[in-house]
Design a protein around this motif. Structure first.
Motif, PDB file in Angstrom:
ATOM      1  N   GLN A   3     -19.616  73.343  73.516  1.00 36.58           N
ATOM      2  CA  GLN A   3     -18.872  73.262  72.775  1.00 36.58           C
ATOM      3  C   GLN A   3     -18.382  71.469  72.627  1.00 36.58           C
ATOM      4  OE1 GLN A   3     -18.746  75.741  69.901  1.00 36.58           O
ATOM      5  NE2 GLN A   3     -20.649  76.664  71.327  1.00 36.58           N
ATOM      6  N   THR A  91     -17.310  71.514  67.098  1.00 34.03           N
ATOM      7  CA  THR A  91     -18.137  73.389  66.561  1.00 34.03           C
ATOM      8  C   THR A  91     -16.482  74.925  66.532  1.00 34.03           C
ATOM      9  OG1 THR A  91     -18.479  73.007  69.012  1.00 34.03           O
ATOM     10  CG2 THR A  91     -20.187  72.939  66.845  1.00 34.03           C
ATOM     11  N   LEU A 155     -17.000  83.457  71.450  1.00 31.88           N
ATOM     12  CA  LEU A 155     -18.664  82.437  71.903  1.00 31.88           C
ATOM     13  C   LEU A 155     -19.540  82.989  71.355  1.00 31.88           C
ATOM     14  CD1 LEU A 155     -16.663  79.115  73.550  1.00 31.88           C
ATOM     15  CD2 LEU A 155     -17.760  78.969  71.029  1.00 31.88           C
ATOM     16  N   ASN A 160     -21.055  81.965  64.976  1.00 32.13           N
ATOM     17  CA  ASN A 160     -20.681  80.435  64.752  1.00 32.13           C
ATOM     18  C   ASN A 160     -19.764  80.561  62.697  1.00 32.13           C
ATOM     19  OD1 ASN A 160     -20.114  77.565  64.810  1.00 32.13           O
ATOM     20  ND2 ASN A 160     -21.647  77.169  63.857  1.00 32.13           N
TER      21      ASN A 160
END
Length: 257
Positions: A3, A91, A155, A160
């Protein structure tokens, strides 16, 4: 995938909670920190418009870069995304670890959550972390554990998609915390009191104090109940302030206008 993580807070760039969050987040990727030069608690979603912002790089080591910004937590997120990280967008946006709870209606005052919701407004998964202990030297062992746990889960499970989570950890030893409860914001309000004093020149000044009035202390789906009963509270939040239940009623009111 590693990330590209942006971290900020509202306690200032030198806070113990920020250092802990940097260390835990570094397990998951490259970290860029843009945090207020000094404490900015209670700044909510404030931005700086009438003064210039100052930005200085404090250090760069391995995969961690740290900047101090003269502005608010939201200023920090904006200047990070639109300038510092312009060519390598984050991100994930993390805010905290705040010294003091950000549960109930406090989310609307919190600089910690202001920063997290700003990241969310850019479409970036964002999480605000708080410990219910205001001590600047608080034991962060349990908070660190749940930072790792929440980050690993998000995660792994989130594709996302933009989301914003408000995570509060109770002030308890790690082995006494019962786990995580996903819940809602407690209904209540702050009952303020202004303490009046007089300065050496004879001028009156005021200190804001107060306490939170919980209107539903026994509701087990609320964040205050979770924290009071030994759980970490996780509240999904959003920036849409529309009262959808009121839309049709208001349309009826104004239909003749």
């Amino acid at each position: 995938m590693k990330q590209n993580i942006l971290i900020t807070n509202d306690d200032g760039v030198a806070s113990k909670g920020l250092r802990a969050l940097i260390e835990e987040a570094s397990r998951f990727g490259r970290v860029t920190v843009v945090a207020p030069e000094q404490g900015m608690s209670g700044m909510s979603h404030a931005i700086t418009m009438s003064n210039p912002l100052y930005l200085r790089k404090i250090r760069q080591r391995d995969d961690v870069a740290v900047y101090a910004c003269s502005g608010t937590p939201v200023d920090c997120v904006k200047i990070a995304i639109d300038y510092v990280m312009k060519d390598d967008a984050p991100t994930l946006v993390l805010s905290g670890i705040n010294h003091g709870a950000n549960s109930n209606i406090s989310v609307i005052y919190s600089g910690t959550l202001g920063a997290a919701t700003e990241g969310f407004s850019y479409g970036i998964p964002s999480i605000g972390f708080s410990l219910t202990d205001h001590d600047t030297e608080a034991d962060l062992t349990a908070a660190r554990h749940y930072v790792r746990s929440v980050l690993a889960t998000v995660l792994e499970r989130n594709d996302n998609n933009a989301l914003c989570l408000n995570v509060n950890v109770p002030t308890l030893p790690l082995d006494e915390i019962k786990g995580i409860r996903v819940c809602r914001q407690t209904k209540g309000y702050w009952m303020e009191e202004f303490v009046r004093k007089t300065d050496p020149r004879g001028r009156d000044y005021y200190w804001l104090t107060g306490k939170f009035v919980n209107l539903e202390p026994d509701e087990p789906d609320s964040d205050e109940w979770a924290l009071a009963n030994g759980y970490v509270s996780v509240v999904p939040v959003t920036v849409d302030l529309t009262d959808y239940k009121q839309i049709e009623i208001s349309r009826d009111w104004f239909s003749a206008e």
